[in-house]
Design an enzyme around this catalytic site. Structure first.
Site, PDB file in Angstrom:
ATOM      1  N   CYS A 332       0.823  -1.206   0.000  1.00  0.00           N
ATOM      2  CA  CYS A 332       0.000   0.000   0.000  1.00  0.00           C
ATOM      3  C   CYS A 332       0.862   1.263   0.000  1.00  0.00           C
ATOM      4  O   CYS A 332       1.533   1.556  -0.985  1.00  0.00           O
ATOM      5  CB  CYS A 332      -0.985  -0.039   1.165  1.00  0.00           C
ATOM      6  SG  CYS A 332      -2.371   1.110   0.978  1.00  0.00           S
ATOM      7  N   HIS A 432      -3.694  -5.491   1.433  1.00  0.00           N
ATOM      8  CA  HIS A 432      -3.417  -5.803   2.831  1.00  0.00           C
ATOM      9  C   HIS A 432      -3.857  -7.237   3.107  1.00  0.00           C
ATOM     10  O   HIS A 432      -4.726  -7.778   2.431  1.00  0.00           O
ATOM     11  CB  HIS A 432      -4.179  -4.857   3.751  1.00  0.00           C
ATOM     12  CG  HIS A 432      -3.745  -3.424   3.638  1.00  0.00           C
ATOM     13  ND1 HIS A 432      -2.579  -2.945   4.175  1.00  0.00           N
ATOM     14  CD2 HIS A 432      -4.345  -2.365   3.036  1.00  0.00           C
ATOM     15  CE1 HIS A 432      -2.467  -1.657   3.924  1.00  0.00           C
ATOM     16  NE2 HIS A 432      -3.519  -1.270   3.235  1.00  0.00           N
TER      17      HIS A 432
END
Length: 497
Positions: A332, A432
């Site tokens: 991310c 994630h």
């Protein structure tokens, strides 16, 4: 209306509120009650994405698992994600409404409270029991006005309250008595008892204090919960440290920087719990040790955290690490940092429109921060090895590659995701939960240079820990008596004398 609602408040942050609500969710399910967790307001950088693309606090997703439910946005209608020491992104019922400083949010609370009440009432119509988690402490005098996180909410819906305190911090009786004393009389009246958490030792030595506490306050101690050695539950906010392991050279050495705005740090829980992996977290001004694998994690403020890493010497470290054959994963915000440029035309991160920052330049990619967040659950397969992978996206940046590249993942919808360098040393992804699926965990550890001999199923471990917690709470609290107390409170409130 539900058969009952119950709110768990704490004398301090990390007193055990999330843990106790998780245990009670599982124990009520075992009693054939339909139960749902709820937290009106959460402040955390560790969040989860629901199936329909909403953002909630991580703790409520764990509590939903304990209740055998899919996470839903109504379980945590207000989420505050700090992006500075005085401001935060405000998320109402799963969607960001903007950044506010503390004073601005205090004025906004009346609107936020209505959203919290709407979510609560929707849940109350569907479930027999609503277990509510408070935030911080109810005795913060400066935050009492317009409170929607603790007693202000409990008074609005008229529910009973348990106050939990952590004896491991010291001063447990002062915490409990002081907290109760700072509440108004009506708030004190709704406290049905105390719970003492993380006790070690002989309970007989504590008994005189318990007797005094009941005599002094008129409130019973509903349970003394023991310290659970090696216990793991996904953390709501604090970055969990790795368990102590032997320092065998056979372990894969993973190094992760802890930045000021590190987010979604549960990404590496499966690694730090793996018996053949040693995770070292490196904070500010700490030496960076040698590693087989470096992970750059997510960040709520990518540009400022990137500047922090540069100031701490990570840029030179990464260059040397890669020269000597080390592996790097960017997740991310960490993925964005590995790119060439980060642009913030709207000033979303630092309130300065038009900011552009150079990334580390290891991935041919540029990122532009957009107002609309990408919130979605994903699943697919690692392109190399075809291991199944599941995860979720939660980011504001939109990234574009500046040259042809090899993707990391083939999603089930047919799209390609992520990046894998030609030399195989660097991978990046927006997903994630990268290591949560056993197959993906094994494949990524093998890529990083370790062929494991022991299988580790993180999901099963997480479920086993919820069961262990629930069983221990069952042993040290009278859950049936607690349910009866809550029902009596509801009846008395509905029919006052």
């Amino acid at each position: 209306m539900p058969a009952f609602s119950l709110m768990v408040q704490g004398t301090t942050s990390d007193a055990g509120k999330s843990t106790l609500v998780t245990a009670l969710c599982r124990l009520l399910v075992k009693r054939q009650l339909s139960v749902v967790p709820f937290k009106p307001q959460n402040m955390a950088l560790n969040s989860a994405v629901t199936q329909d693309g909403h953002e909630i606090g991580r703790a409520q997703a764990v509590q939903a698992q304990a209740a055998h439910l899919a996470p839903h946005v109504d379980m945590n209608p207000i989420l505050l994600k700090p992006n500075t020491d005085t401001g935060a992104q405000v998320i109402i019922q799963g969607k960001a409404v903007g950044n506010m400083n503390a004073v601005g949010y205090h004025q906004y609370k009346s609107i936020a409270k209505q959203a919290a009440l709407d979510s609560y009432h929707r849940l109350a119509e569907q479930y027999q029991a609503v277990l509510i988690e408070g935030a911080g402490s109810p005795a913060e005098i400066n935050l009492r006005a317009r409170d929607i996180a603790n007693m202000g909410f409990a008074e609005s819906i008229d529910c009973p309250v348990i106050i939990i305190a952590d004896i491991d911090k010291g001063g447990v009786f002062a915490h409990l008595v002081g907290t109760l004393d700072l509440l108004s009389q009506s708030e004190q009246d709704r406290v049905i008892g105390f719970v003492i958490n993380r006790f070690r030792g002989d309970i007989s030595l504590l008994q005189p204090g318990l007797d005094w506490l009941k005599e002094h306050t008129g409130k019973p101690v509903l349970g003394v919960l023991p310290y659970l050695t090696g216990f793991h539950l996904e953390s709501e906010d604090a970055v969990a440290q790795s368990p102590i392991k032997d320092h065998s050279t056979d372990k894969l050495q993973v190094v992760i920087p802890v930045m000021p705005r590190t987010s979604n740090h549960t990404d590496w829980d499966a690694l730090r719990l793996h018996p053949e992996v040693q995770v070292t977290l490196v904070g500010a001004n700490e030496p960076i040790p040698p590693a087989d694998l470096v992970i750059l994690p997510g960040s709520k403020s990518v540009q400022s955290d990137l500047a922090f890493l540069r100031q701490q010497g990570w840029e030179n470290y990464l260059q040397k690490h890669l020269r000597y054959g080390g592996k790097v994963i960017g997740i991310c915000g960490g993925f964005q940092m590995l790119g060439e440029h980060l642009s913030d035309p709207l000033g979303l991160e630092n309130q300065t429109p038009g900011t552009q920052t150079n990334g580390f330049g290891f991935i041919p990619m540029t990122t532009v921060l957009k107002e609309e967040k990408q919130l979605k659950q994903q699943q697919g397969k690692l392109i190399q090895g075809q291991a199944q992978i599941t995860g979720y996206e939660i980011h504001s940046g939109v990234s574009q590659f500046t040259q042809a590249h090899d993707p990391l993942i083939e999603l089930d919808n047919g799209e390609a995701e992520g990046y894998r360098s030609v030399d195989g040393q660097i991978i990046g992804t927006y997903l994630h939960g990268l290591f949560d699926h056993t197959g993906a965990l094994n494949a990524l550890l093998e890529w990083a240079g370790h062929t494991q001999s022991k299988a580790f199923d993180y999901r099963q471990h997480r479920e086993s820990e919820i069961e262990r917690l629930a069983n221990r709470v069952e042993q040290h609290m009278d859950i049936d008596q607690l349910i009866e107390q809550c029902r009596r409170f509801n009846i008395q409130s509905a029919c006052p004398l």
